[in-house]
Scaffold this active site. Structure first.
Site, mmCIF file in Angstrom:
data_model
loop_
_atom_site.group_PDB
_atom_site.id
_atom_site.type_symbol
_atom_site.label_atom_id
_atom_site.label_comp_id
_atom_site.label_asym_id
_atom_site.label_seq_id
_atom_site.Cartn_x
_atom_site.Cartn_y
_atom_site.Cartn_z
ATOM 1 N N LYS A 75 33.067 59.788 16.048
ATOM 2 C CA LYS A 75 32.613 58.521 16.502
ATOM 3 C C LYS A 75 34.028 57.545 16.640
ATOM 4 O O LYS A 75 34.715 57.514 15.624
ATOM 5 C CB LYS A 75 31.678 57.821 15.585
ATOM 6 C CG LYS A 75 30.667 56.903 16.106
ATOM 7 C CD LYS A 75 29.620 56.668 14.968
ATOM 8 C CE LYS A 75 28.810 55.474 15.280
ATOM 9 N NZ LYS A 75 28.029 55.393 14.165
HETATM 10 O O1 G3P Z 1 25.138 53.341 13.504
HETATM 11 C C1 G3P Z 1 25.457 52.007 13.870
HETATM 12 C C2 G3P Z 1 24.246 50.994 14.042
HETATM 13 O O2 G3P Z 1 23.100 51.634 14.147
HETATM 14 C C3 G3P Z 1 24.184 49.945 13.106
HETATM 15 O O3 G3P Z 1 23.049 49.232 12.625
HETATM 16 O O4 G3P Z 1 21.621 47.775 11.529
HETATM 17 O O5 G3P Z 1 24.053 47.893 10.675
HETATM 18 O O6 G3P Z 1 23.530 46.908 12.827
HETATM 19 P P1 G3P Z 1 23.030 48.050 11.691
#
Ligand code: G3P
Length: 217
Positions: free
Chosen positions: A83
């Site tokens: 990633k």
């Molecule tokens: O994998 C990264 C992503 O899904 C982050 O989610 O909820 O931290 O914005 P969030």
């Protein structure tokens, strides 16, 4: 539509995987922090449980260092997806690592133009962050829809991995638009089964069943 679990919680991933709900996993430095585990150890455990791609994120900012970290992460298991952040250096690293045959997930995407660049750099997945756009009063789902249109216009093969999915409505909308993958926390995936009418219907059936006085076993 593929379901990835956005988590580094081995037990939660295992539970969902046993139900056939896990096509892959995404992690990031914040999720590794939340797990309290060593990145190499926990990622190895996850890769042994899940057959599909498991995203592990680099933390270097400069392309040469990103490439080195990416190669190290890819050694963990054959199903690692490296990633990389959507920066110019991240795109350079993407080009090199995909050229070496690694699976690459380009993350922190917030615009269609960024998604075009990732596709041109050979990314296997692009991760537009739906919830974080909603957080700043922009329409995260509109970005998924726009990327879908543009990728289809030019037959770009990069898979759209709708990330930062926070609700069941996000999942349904991403599926309607045609995102290839959603990645969501385990609790959001579990909530997909819930509906108040299901609960109400079940209660009624059980009440009536009791009145029959019958037993199946
Ligand atoms: O994998 C990264 C992503 O899904 C982050 O989610 O909820 O931290 O914005 P969030």
């Amino acid at each position: 539509m593929k379901f990835f679990v956005d988590s580094a919680d081995v037990a939660a991933i295992s539970d969902l995987n046993a139900l056939g709900m896990v096509d892959g996993v995404t992690t990031n430095p914040s999720l590794i922090l939340k797990s309290g585990r060593d990145i190499l150890e926990v990622t190895k455990e996850i890769c042994a449980i899940v057959a599909g791609p498991v995203s592990a994120e680099v933390v270097a900012l400069e392309s040469a260092a990103m490439i080195a970290e990416g190669r190290r992460l890819a050694e963990i298991a054959p199903n690692i997806a490296v990633k990389l952040p959507l920066t110019w250096d991240g795109l350079k690293a993407c080009k090199v690592l995909t050229g070496e045959g690694f699976t690459v997930n380009v993350t922190l995407c917030f615009s269609v133009n960024q998604a075009i660049l990732a596709a041109k750099a050979g990314a296997s997945f692009i991760s537009p962050f739906v919830g974080r756009l909603d957080d700043i009063n922009l329409d995260g789902m509109e970005l998924i829809s726009d990327i879908r249109t543009v990728y289809d216009n030019y037959d770009m093969k990069t898979q759209i991995l709708a990330a930062s999915i926070r609700s069941v409505n996000h999942v349904a909308e991403a599926a309607r638009i045609g995102a290839d993958v959603i990645t969501a926390p385990p609790e959001v995936i579990r909530k997909l089964a819930e509906h108040p009418m299901t609960d109400r219907g079940l209660q009624q059936f059980l009440k009536d069943w009791e009145k029959t006085g019958q037993k199946i076993l």
